[in-house]
Design a protein around this motif. Structure first.
Motif, PDB file in Angstrom:
ATOM      1  N   LEU A  25       7.207  69.573  81.568  1.00  0.00           N
ATOM      2  CA  LEU A  25       8.548  69.976  81.154  1.00  0.00           C
ATOM      3  C   LEU A  25       9.429  68.786  80.776  1.00  0.00           C
ATOM      4  O   LEU A  25      10.572  68.968  80.366  1.00  0.00           O
ATOM      5  CB  LEU A  25       9.221  70.786  82.266  1.00  0.00           C
ATOM      6  N   HIS A  26       8.890  67.566  80.926  1.00  0.00           N
ATOM      7  CA  HIS A  26       9.598  66.365  80.486  1.00  0.00           C
ATOM      8  C   HIS A  26       8.970  65.785  79.216  1.00  0.00           C
ATOM      9  O   HIS A  26       9.339  64.682  78.794  1.00  0.00           O
ATOM     10  CB  HIS A  26       9.588  65.311  81.588  1.00  0.00           C
ATOM     11  N   ALA A  27       8.052  66.514  78.596  1.00  0.00           N
ATOM     12  CA  ALA A  27       7.409  66.055  77.368  1.00  0.00           C
ATOM     13  C   ALA A  27       8.339  66.276  76.173  1.00  0.00           C
ATOM     14  O   ALA A  27       9.449  66.801  76.304  1.00  0.00           O
ATOM     15  CB  ALA A  27       6.085  66.792  77.159  1.00  0.00           C
ATOM     16  N   GLN A  28       7.864  65.892  74.990  1.00  0.00           N
ATOM     17  CA  GLN A  28       8.693  65.980  73.797  1.00  0.00           C
ATOM     18  C   GLN A  28       9.062  67.418  73.448  1.00  0.00           C
ATOM     19  O   GLN A  28      10.149  67.702  72.945  1.00  0.00           O
ATOM     20  CB  GLN A  28       7.966  65.320  72.617  1.00  0.00           C
ATOM     21  N   TYR A 170      12.749  77.258  83.089  1.00  0.00           N
ATOM     22  CA  TYR A 170      13.086  76.179  82.158  1.00  0.00           C
ATOM     23  C   TYR A 170      13.179  76.714  80.731  1.00  0.00           C
ATOM     24  O   TYR A 170      14.021  76.262  79.944  1.00  0.00           O
ATOM     25  CB  TYR A 170      12.054  75.066  82.228  1.00  0.00           C
ATOM     26  N   ALA A 171      12.318  77.679  80.403  1.00  0.00           N
ATOM     27  CA  ALA A 171      12.362  78.257  79.064  1.00  0.00           C
ATOM     28  C   ALA A 171      13.711  78.907  78.797  1.00  0.00           C
ATOM     29  O   ALA A 171      14.184  78.947  77.654  1.00  0.00           O
ATOM     30  CB  ALA A 171      11.238  79.280  78.892  1.00  0.00           C
ATOM     31  N   VAL A 172      14.370  79.383  79.875  1.00  0.00           N
ATOM     32  CA  VAL A 172      15.673  80.027  79.733  1.00  0.00           C
ATOM     33  C   VAL A 172      16.813  79.018  79.880  1.00  0.00           C
ATOM     34  O   VAL A 172      17.737  78.979  79.064  1.00  0.00           O
ATOM     35  CB  VAL A 172      15.839  81.148  80.779  1.00  0.00           C
ATOM     36  N   ALA A 173      16.730  78.176  80.936  1.00  0.00           N
ATOM     37  CA  ALA A 173      17.861  77.304  81.265  1.00  0.00           C
ATOM     38  C   ALA A 173      17.779  75.923  80.638  1.00  0.00           C
ATOM     39  O   ALA A 173      18.788  75.221  80.558  1.00  0.00           O
ATOM     40  CB  ALA A 173      17.977  77.170  82.783  1.00  0.00           C
ATOM     41  N   GLY A 174      16.602  75.493  80.237  1.00  0.00           N
ATOM     42  CA  GLY A 174      16.455  74.197  79.592  1.00  0.00           C
ATOM     43  C   GLY A 174      16.685  73.024  80.524  1.00  0.00           C
ATOM     44  O   GLY A 174      16.370  73.074  81.719  1.00  0.00           O
ATOM     45  N   ALA A 175      17.289  71.952  79.998  1.00  0.00           N
ATOM     46  CA  ALA A 175      17.433  70.688  80.714  1.00  0.00           C
ATOM     47  C   ALA A 175      18.305  70.790  81.961  1.00  0.00           C
ATOM     48  O   ALA A 175      18.317  69.885  82.787  1.00  0.00           O
ATOM     49  CB  ALA A 175      17.996  69.623  79.779  1.00  0.00           C
ATOM     50  N   ARG A 176      19.043  71.878  82.128  1.00  0.00           N
ATOM     51  CA  ARG A 176      19.860  72.047  83.326  1.00  0.00           C
ATOM     52  C   ARG A 176      19.010  72.092  84.594  1.00  0.00           C
ATOM     53  O   ARG A 176      19.521  71.875  85.697  1.00  0.00           O
ATOM     54  CB  ARG A 176      20.692  73.325  83.222  1.00  0.00           C
ATOM     55  N   LEU A 181      14.094  70.516  89.482  1.00  0.00           N
ATOM     56  CA  LEU A 181      12.637  70.412  89.382  1.00  0.00           C
ATOM     57  C   LEU A 181      12.148  69.062  89.880  1.00  0.00           C
ATOM     58  O   LEU A 181      11.080  68.966  90.501  1.00  0.00           O
ATOM     59  CB  LEU A 181      12.197  70.634  87.930  1.00  0.00           C
ATOM     60  N   GLU A 182      12.898  68.019  89.634  1.00  0.00           N
ATOM     61  CA  GLU A 182      12.530  66.698  90.135  1.00  0.00           C
ATOM     62  C   GLU A 182      12.561  66.675  91.657  1.00  0.00           C
ATOM     63  O   GLU A 182      11.686  66.101  92.307  1.00  0.00           O
ATOM     64  CB  GLU A 182      13.474  65.640  89.566  1.00  0.00           C
TER      65      GLU A 182
END
Length: 215
Positions: A25-28, A170-176, A181-182
């Motif tokens: 989820l941190h890929a391009q 993540y697909a819904v909320a994105g980078a938030r 997750l970290e």
């Protein structure tokens, strides 16, 4: 079906599939990579479970009553889970770092992410053992075709839920979700080995007991 859910939860709490999923989820292309990784992981689980059920069926007598050999196989699988749990417990220290190969997942393509998800179901001995135990439990309980499909359809989503939830979120909320997750990844690295070892022991004892009790 009583055996299936605890076995699925054993895979659910394993850090091995979750940490790569978080790194992808941190890929391009995080959304595409995450969904591809999830698809590969679920397909791998479904494939291993289906193969285990098919092997049980090929050995005969599964639709009318549980065969006698199934109890001995439960004893073998239960013992293997206990041994693996003891090994995990004794070697739990020193497992708080990310392997080098996992770090490369932050730059994977969606195709490689899917292949990685599928491969992790095969190269992890614990996943192989658990899917074999689940396939044995489903295939030897004389559930009929419908019951077998329902049990397998229950096992795979539950086993894969710990990857499904963060990827879909993540697909819904994105980078938030980057920071939560970290933190999840860090917590699992530090604490999950002991938890997995304990669950392996408990489920191994349960499978072993059922095999001995029904001899």
């Amino acid at each position: 079906m009583v055996e299936v859910l605890p076995l699925a939860l054993l895979i659910t709490v394993s850090p091995l599939p979750i940490i790569p999923g978080v790194l992808v989820l941190h890929a391009q292309h995080p959304r595409e990579g995450g969904l591809a990784y999830l698809a590969g992981w679920l397909l791998g689980l479904a494939g291993l479970t289906a193969i285990s059920i098919s092997i049980s069926n090929l050995l005969g007598g599964l639709r009318e009553s549980p065969p006698a050999w199934a109890n001995w196989l439960r004893i073998v699988v239960g013992t293997a889970l206990i041994v693996f749990g003891v090994i995990r417990w004794l070697t739990r220290r020193g497992h708080d770092h990310i392997p080098v190969w996992m770090r490369t997942l932050t730059s994977v393509t969606p195709t490689r992410a899917a292949l990685t998800g599928a491969a992790l179901t095969v190269i992890n001995p614990k996943v192989l053992l658990v899917c074999a135990a689940a396939g044995l439990a489903i295939g030897t309980d004389a559930l009929g075709n419908t019951g077998t499909v329902i049990s397998a359809a229950l096992f795979v989503p539950v086993a894969g839920s710990s990857v499904t939830l963060p990827v879909l979120a993540y697909a819904v909320a994105g980078a938030r979700l980057d920071a939560p997750l970290e933190r999840l990844k860090t917590w699992m690295e530090k604490h999950n080995t002991a938890l997995v070892a304990a669950i392996l022991l408990v489920i191994g004892l349960a499978v072993l007991y059922k095999g001995i009790h029904t001899l």
